[in-house]
Design an enzyme around this catalytic site. Structure first.
Site, PDB file in Angstrom:
ATOM      1  N   GLU A  47      -8.057   2.364  28.780  1.00 57.86           N
ATOM      2  CA  GLU A  47      -8.677   1.577  29.842  1.00 57.86           C
ATOM      3  C   GLU A  47      -7.849   0.354  30.202  1.00 57.86           C
ATOM      4  O   GLU A  47      -7.794  -0.039  31.378  1.00 57.86           O
ATOM      5  CB  GLU A  47     -10.092   1.165  29.425  1.00 57.86           C
ATOM      6  CG  GLU A  47     -11.121   2.268  29.534  1.00 57.86           C
ATOM      7  CD  GLU A  47     -11.031   3.296  28.425  1.00 57.86           C
ATOM      8  OE1 GLU A  47     -11.688   4.355  28.536  1.00 57.86           O
ATOM      9  OE2 GLU A  47     -10.317   3.037  27.428  1.00 57.86           O
ATOM     10  N   HIS A  81     -22.306   4.350  24.412  1.00 62.20           N
ATOM     11  CA  HIS A  81     -22.158   5.012  25.700  1.00 62.20           C
ATOM     12  C   HIS A  81     -23.368   4.781  26.606  1.00 62.20           C
ATOM     13  O   HIS A  81     -23.572   5.535  27.559  1.00 62.20           O
ATOM     14  CB  HIS A  81     -21.970   6.525  25.510  1.00 62.20           C
ATOM     15  CG  HIS A  81     -20.706   6.917  24.826  1.00 62.20           C
ATOM     16  ND1 HIS A  81     -20.526   6.786  23.468  1.00 62.20           N
ATOM     17  CD2 HIS A  81     -19.547   7.429  25.314  1.00 62.20           C
ATOM     18  CE1 HIS A  81     -19.307   7.216  23.144  1.00 62.20           C
ATOM     19  NE2 HIS A  81     -18.701   7.603  24.239  1.00 62.20           N
TER      20      HIS A  81
END
Length: 329
Positions: free
Chosen positions: A60, A129
């Site tokens: 990321e 998540h």
């Protein structure tokens, strides 16, 4: 008007902006032939090619860093962070670079990056998540934040984000992807900072965004049977926030309930409450109430997950507390 899914509306917005502007491109993990883990970008790789739909390694920080660099050189990157939880790995690039470029260059440079942050619970996806982190980004000067709850708004706000000269965080709730709604054939960008009246009422104002807007509407429908009239204000733009829209609603109701999925402590609802206290105190007839996620990591078990996030029943209880509150003289 057409009835399409939230995911399809986002895909249409991106495709139309890519057609309109050759500088718009996508970058992220598995967004190419795979079409993204939620399938939102499916078909765009075949349509626009690998030069404009860039699959990346699982990093990321590298994704966000490449996007910021491209934006500084005239590109219009659209970054997919498939789980907003993992934007934590790119916070330096987002918070220290993209957000501050315009300010630190005296306005000579901008970083027009669109960050697609897939947020919220998806059903037993556990603590790493399932987070709703919009307050982290809304806290950072230089970042704009939107959180659409309908397909029409998702398309219009995505277009606005891509065209904006500043970095914009677009929060997309996983459980909304397959929800359907009417979307006009021609959609123009929606100016940021405009809330939407999702339901009109006269006794209590609920301010919410993303999936909890739907739960708030369900609660309002239940309460209507009890004779309580609830207005649901879909914030949809957190930064900038529609202060005038909030005041206009409170002029009718005098009572405010704030609902969001993120934990209550430090959530963006606290900012909304502060705005109400500072700018609308003359209108408030009762203390502001928040119905939010609990201050715990997201559990894995579905029963516990359902317990920690707001549903229509908890929201309705919050409204009943407000309606029963003593009117301020």
């Amino acid at each position: 008007m057409r009835t399409i899914t939230y995911a399809a509306a986002i895909a249409e917005a991106i495709a139309e902006e890519m057609e309109r502007d050759g500088q718009v491109f996508l970058i992220g993990e598995d967004i190419g032939e795979a079409g993204g883990v939620f399938g939102v970008t499916k078909g765009l790789h075949a349509r626009f090619g690998p030069d404009r739909v860039l699959d990346t390694p699982i990093s990321e920080e590298a994704i966000a860093g490449a996007a910021v660099g491209a934006a500084l050189l005239g590109g219009r990157p659209v970054v997919e962070i498939m789980f907003s939880d993992f934007a934590t790995l790119a916070m330096d690039m987002i918070v220290n670079q993209a957000a501050k470029t315009h300010y630190m260059t005296g306005g000579r440079l901008t970083a027009p990056v669109t960050l697609r942050l897939v947020t919220g619970t998806a059903g037993a996806t556990a603590a790493q998540h399932s987070q709703s982190l919009e307050a982290w980004f809304a806290h950072t000067p230089g970042l704009k934040c939107v959180a659409p709850s309908t397909p029409a708004d998702a398309k219009a706000l995505m277009k606005a984000a891509i065209r904006d000269p500043d970095p914009v965080c677009v929060f997309e709730h996983k459980q909304l992807y397959f929800s359907k709604g009417e979307v006009p054939d021609e959609v123009e960008p929606l100016p940021l900072g405009q809330a939407r009246s999702a339901r009109e009422g006269g006794d209590v104002t609920i301010v919410s965004w993303l999936k909890t807007v739907q739960e708030s509407i369900r609660a309002a429908e239940q309460l209507a049977e009890e004779g309580v009239s609830v207005e649901v204000l879909d914030a949809r733009s957190l930064v900038p926030f529609d202060r005038e829209g909030l005041r206009s609603s409170l002029e009718k109701t005098g009572r405010l309930l704030i609902v969001h999925e993120a934990p209550q402590r430090g959530g963006f609802g606290a900012e909304v409450a502060a705005i109400a206290a500072e700018e609308c105190f003359d209108l408030l007839q009762a203390p502001v109430v928040r119905v939010c996620g609990t201050n715990t990591p997201m559990p894995y078990a579905p029963e516990l997950e359902a317990f920690v996030i707001p549903d229509a029943a908890r929201i309705a209880d919050g409204v009943r507390r407000l309606v029963g509150a003593e009117v301020r003289s």
